[in-house]
Enzyme design. Sequence first.
Site, PDB file in Angstrom:
ATOM      1  N   THR A 146       0.725  -1.239   0.087  1.00  0.00           N
ATOM      2  CA  THR A 146      -0.144   0.037   0.123  1.00  0.00           C
ATOM      3  C   THR A 146       0.885   1.320  -0.011  1.00  0.00           C
ATOM      4  O   THR A 146       1.340   1.655  -0.995  1.00  0.00           O
ATOM      5  CB  THR A 146      -1.005  -0.009   1.345  1.00  0.00           C
ATOM      6  OG1 THR A 146      -0.324  -0.189   2.436  1.00  0.00           O
ATOM      7  CG2 THR A 146      -1.998  -1.084   1.188  1.00  0.00           C
ATOM      8  N   LYS A 168       3.195  -6.946   4.106  1.00  0.00           N
ATOM      9  CA  LYS A 168       3.008  -5.609   3.629  1.00  0.00           C
ATOM     10  C   LYS A 168       2.705  -4.881   4.931  1.00  0.00           C
ATOM     11  O   LYS A 168       2.086  -5.364   5.794  1.00  0.00           O
ATOM     12  CB  LYS A 168       2.062  -5.425   2.591  1.00  0.00           C
ATOM     13  CG  LYS A 168       0.500  -5.154   3.136  1.00  0.00           C
ATOM     14  CD  LYS A 168       0.100  -3.876   3.355  1.00  0.00           C
ATOM     15  CE  LYS A 168      -1.037  -3.657   4.399  1.00  0.00           C
ATOM     16  NZ  LYS A 168      -1.179  -2.432   4.832  1.00  0.00           N
ATOM     17  N   THR A 179      -0.943  -2.974  11.043  1.00  0.00           N
ATOM     18  CA  THR A 179      -1.711  -3.173   9.771  1.00  0.00           C
ATOM     19  C   THR A 179      -0.713  -3.667   8.910  1.00  0.00           C
ATOM     20  O   THR A 179       0.155  -3.252   8.122  1.00  0.00           O
ATOM     21  CB  THR A 179      -1.929  -1.930   9.309  1.00  0.00           C
ATOM     22  OG1 THR A 179      -2.838  -1.132   9.754  1.00  0.00           O
ATOM     23  CG2 THR A 179      -2.104  -1.680   7.624  1.00  0.00           C
ATOM     24  N   GLU A 259       5.508   4.308   7.704  1.00  0.00           N
ATOM     25  CA  GLU A 259       5.028   5.780   6.951  1.00  0.00           C
ATOM     26  C   GLU A 259       6.041   6.874   7.698  1.00  0.00           C
ATOM     27  O   GLU A 259       5.693   7.195   8.951  1.00  0.00           O
ATOM     28  CB  GLU A 259       3.829   5.868   7.158  1.00  0.00           C
ATOM     29  CG  GLU A 259       2.821   5.082   6.160  1.00  0.00           C
ATOM     30  CD  GLU A 259       1.618   5.169   6.424  1.00  0.00           C
ATOM     31  OE1 GLU A 259       1.050   5.787   7.423  1.00  0.00           O
ATOM     32  OE2 GLU A 259       0.711   4.789   5.627  1.00  0.00           O
ATOM     33  N   ASN A 378      -0.535  10.935   6.539  1.00  0.00           N
ATOM     34  CA  ASN A 378      -1.722  10.568   7.072  1.00  0.00           C
ATOM     35  C   ASN A 378      -2.776  11.689   7.265  1.00  0.00           C
ATOM     36  O   ASN A 378      -3.995  11.345   7.533  1.00  0.00           O
ATOM     37  CB  ASN A 378      -1.290  10.033   8.205  1.00  0.00           C
ATOM     38  CG  ASN A 378      -0.570   8.680   8.249  1.00  0.00           C
ATOM     39  OD1 ASN A 378      -1.183   7.762   7.468  1.00  0.00           O
ATOM     40  ND2 ASN A 378       0.480   8.479   8.777  1.00  0.00           N
ATOM     41  N   SER A 383      -7.617  11.443   0.885  1.00  0.00           N
ATOM     42  CA  SER A 383      -8.228  12.575  -0.063  1.00  0.00           C
ATOM     43  C   SER A 383      -7.484  12.594  -1.345  1.00  0.00           C
ATOM     44  O   SER A 383      -6.815  11.545  -1.597  1.00  0.00           O
ATOM     45  CB  SER A 383      -8.185  13.769   0.605  1.00  0.00           C
ATOM     46  OG  SER A 383      -6.897  13.986   1.021  1.00  0.00           O
TER      47      SER A 383
END
EC number: 2.3.1.35
Lengths: 383, 383
Positions: A146, A168, A179, A259, A378, A383
């Site tokens: 992702t 992942k 996650t 991230e 994040n 969006s």
Amino acid sequence: MSVTAAQGFTAAGIAAGIKENGNPDLALVVNNGPRLHAAAVFTSNRVKAAPVLWSQQVARGGAVSAVVLNSGGANACTGPEGFQDTHATAEKVADVLGHSAGEVAVCSTGLIGVRLPMDKLLPGVEKAAAELSPYGGEKAAIAIKTTDTTHKTAVVHGQGWAVGGMAKGAGMLAPGLATMLVVLTTDADVEAAGLDKALRDATRTTFDRIDSDGCMSTNDTVLLMASGASQVAPEYEEFADAVREVCADLARQLIGDAEGASKDIRIEVINAASEQDAVEVGRSIARNNLLKCAVHGEDPNWGRVLSAIGTTDAAFEPDGLNVAINGVWVCRRGAVGDDRELVDMRYREVRITADLGAGTDSAVIWANDLTADYVHENSAYSS
Amino acid sequence: MSVTAAQGFTAAGIAAGIKENGNPDLALVVNNGPRLHAAAVFTSNRVKAAPVLWSQQVARGGAVSAVVLNSGGANACTGPEGFQDTHATAEKVADVLGHSAGEVAVCSTGLIGVRLPMDKLLPGVEKAAAELSPYGGEKAAIAIKTTDTTHKTAVVHGQGWAVGGMAKGAGMLAPGLATMLVVLTTDADVEAAGLDKALRDATRTTFDRIDSDGCMSTNDTVLLMASGASQVAPEYEEFADAVREVCADLARQLIGDAEGASKDIRIEVINAASEQDAVEVGRSIARNNLLKCAVHGEDPNWGRVLSAIGTTDAAFEPDGLNVAINGVWVCRRGAVGDDRELVDMRYREVRITADLGAGTDSAVIWANDLTADYVHENSAYSS
């Protein structure tokens, strides 16, 4: 080689069009036997995605013939329709491969609260099945990414057998689990009960001890499938060690690609009264936003470590606490220790040692720093 | 008017030179009686700063004649020497005012793990005492600022009596309590036991329910002093309401000035099986970094709300959850609800309503968004 390092497995990774940018988004991993033994662990989040609810049922039987994984959508919080989508996906895989749907696990990852584009996913299953190959492990690992910047694979070889895996995950990484989607395969001849024990033992001290951002996902799945194709039945401890090694390797890769992170923080809690105390303290430190910011700023701010320890129920006396950052004991007996100027925090890996002075148990938790990049990534995700 | 709105109190705020930038850093609030009744609540962090350990002893007696507060250093994790510094500060105040040191509370705020410059602090006490005035409330409120951008004061008037207060705090704001120092004064004639009950009732639903960044401080103190100078003894409920109103006002000001924040998030949990469930769910939402980032990005990402609810032990069924953001029910029955495009998140205050569908209890928790400014401010704090 990823999930196809072990004999008896084929895999594929393709672009089904679920992701709007055209990147690979569908993976298929098939166990060609002779055994179909399997075990799995899932998120402990009570809000579970449809594929988790489905795969829990499948795993309960102890046999999994194939797993289909998609990125580009989590299929979480999508109601009964979302569950029907998962069911239809499993049926499609079973239909194409000539398997039973009750032995097909499903994993999804991506945005919560959006239905999957089944008009793209179902034809994608056919396309993936057509590309199944004993060399497809890398492509499968790529298709489940992702926000990951790299795909993650690991392999450990035993005497005539192997354990391989792919993972992942880059955000929403927190204990119980992260996650993440993880598929492990082995050609060792191990029954479902042995797989289950080895998997639980391994995840308890690996995936359950990484905490990138304190957020727990709705979709986490770690699936271990055994083909028995090596015709070797290793000793339990030997096999469990291999599973643990692959899990630790993948967990470390997840933290290393979290991230926006610029630092990987290894938090070791020592001299705890119990392993549970050590884990509780480690997690409290791992989730302290102020400390995570300090690490980002390469600031050996041990006061924030003590302040995090102080919020726990673990056994300790405030004036018995010692804290080292990258080997320098900046806090001794709950107060100022060695010169903080001695701490060198230039490198990506930062090691924090918290000595509770209350016993002999210990635990290691891995975390990341908190960065403006994390905030940026994040704030704009959906969006 | 802050802490000097009530009769019987004088205050001062001066620059003692504790802060290197020369800003005000020392405040003194004196109760001139006729009563010296007091009550206090302190951080639940087990790692407590020296002034907290000292003031807990003082407050236990139910009488406080003065409180001295310094910014520029928390005097936390400073060992026995740090405690001696606090003791010496109280002795100095007692000496200058002709009070007993056992009735002088001490509060400190700033960096953890650094000794206070007593050569500046002690002369500062003399200077502050010389400037004590019934109009000194604002100056006192200004002197306790750390990273606060504004000073915080509040006053509520009763029939012939008043409750006034000042607060500081901008980071490390989390339940049980926040990184904050709060001094409340009243000229109502209320005994220590009544003060204690009113203060605990008020903090439970105000300061204990703001959570800027999930981090709990080592120094939090909320002190309520009563002079009895109005010679009015109000009904308990009337008095408790006034204390609660001042606390709620100050708590809202703390959230509104939290470090780096661009949004204040009001999280209301409704239809919970118990108030405890409502608070647990509210805190879990308040601490979810991914949601805090989404709010920063003005993204009505309700999936992150559900994912946070799912980590709690509260009573709910996943398909019975409803979530509104700024009045739009974007999640109904655990799945997609009204169009998320309808949500307008341009303004600083963002309202999240989580309906657990499990009972009739509710609670409100206030939080902030997570921003690059927060990261920036807290990566550079101690350097």
